[in-house]
Scaffold this motif. Structure first.
Motif, PDB file in Angstrom:
ATOM      1  N   HIS A 235      -3.386  -2.774  25.198  1.00 22.60           N
ATOM      2  CA  HIS A 235      -4.841  -2.947  25.265  1.00 22.60           C
ATOM      3  C   HIS A 235      -5.324  -3.326  26.668  1.00 22.60           C
ATOM      4  O   HIS A 235      -6.223  -4.141  26.819  1.00 22.60           O
ATOM      5  N   SER A 236      -4.738  -2.704  27.673  1.00 24.00           N
ATOM      6  CA  SER A 236      -5.186  -2.919  29.051  1.00 24.00           C
ATOM      7  C   SER A 236      -6.550  -2.280  29.287  1.00 24.00           C
ATOM      8  O   SER A 236      -7.247  -2.646  30.222  1.00 24.00           O
ATOM      9  N   ALA A 237      -6.911  -1.311  28.454  1.00 25.16           N
ATOM     10  CA  ALA A 237      -8.191  -0.600  28.505  1.00 25.16           C
ATOM     11  C   ALA A 237      -8.341   0.282  29.738  1.00 25.16           C
ATOM     12  O   ALA A 237      -9.443   0.685  30.079  1.00 25.16           O
ATOM     13  N   ASN A 238      -7.246   0.599  30.398  1.00 21.59           N
ATOM     14  CA  ASN A 238      -7.327   1.516  31.534  1.00 21.59           C
ATOM     15  C   ASN A 238      -7.928   2.851  31.122  1.00 21.59           C
ATOM     16  O   ASN A 238      -8.695   3.450  31.873  1.00 21.59           O
ATOM     17  N   CYS A 239      -7.591   3.317  29.936  1.00 21.29           N
ATOM     18  CA  CYS A 239      -8.098   4.605  29.460  1.00 21.29           C
ATOM     19  C   CYS A 239      -9.603   4.545  29.239  1.00 21.29           C
ATOM     20  O   CYS A 239     -10.347   5.431  29.680  1.00 21.29           O
TER      21      CYS A 239
END
Length: 79
Positions: A30-34
């Motif tokens: 869940h780093s949310a890079n995408c």
């Protein structure tokens, strides 16, 4: 990795024109890079949350390469 290997590891498939994107929720950190990198394609507020019609494949691949966990993978080619 092959499509079969990705399925065997628990990935789900999202198909676009000339690209297949695979996602494994169990691997996601869940780093949310995408989402930050390409919200028009990776949008957790929509179903399906990956919509490959909203950007060209090169940009999708660039964003997938920023995934630190490997939860996102892709295979190019005809679908």
């Amino acid at each position: 990795m092959t499509e079969k290997e990705l399925f065997d590891k628990g990935y789900r498939i999202y198909t676009g024109e000339g690209i297949k994107v695979f996602f494994n929720l169990d691997m996601c950190t869940h780093s949310a890079n995408c989402v930050r990198g390409l919200n028009s394609v990776f949008n957790t507020k929509k179903k399906p949350w990956i919509n490959l019609e909203n950007a060209d494949n090169e940009k999708v691949k660039e964003v997938i390469h920023t995934c630190p966990s490997g939860a996102l993978q892709y295979i190019e080619g005809e679908n």
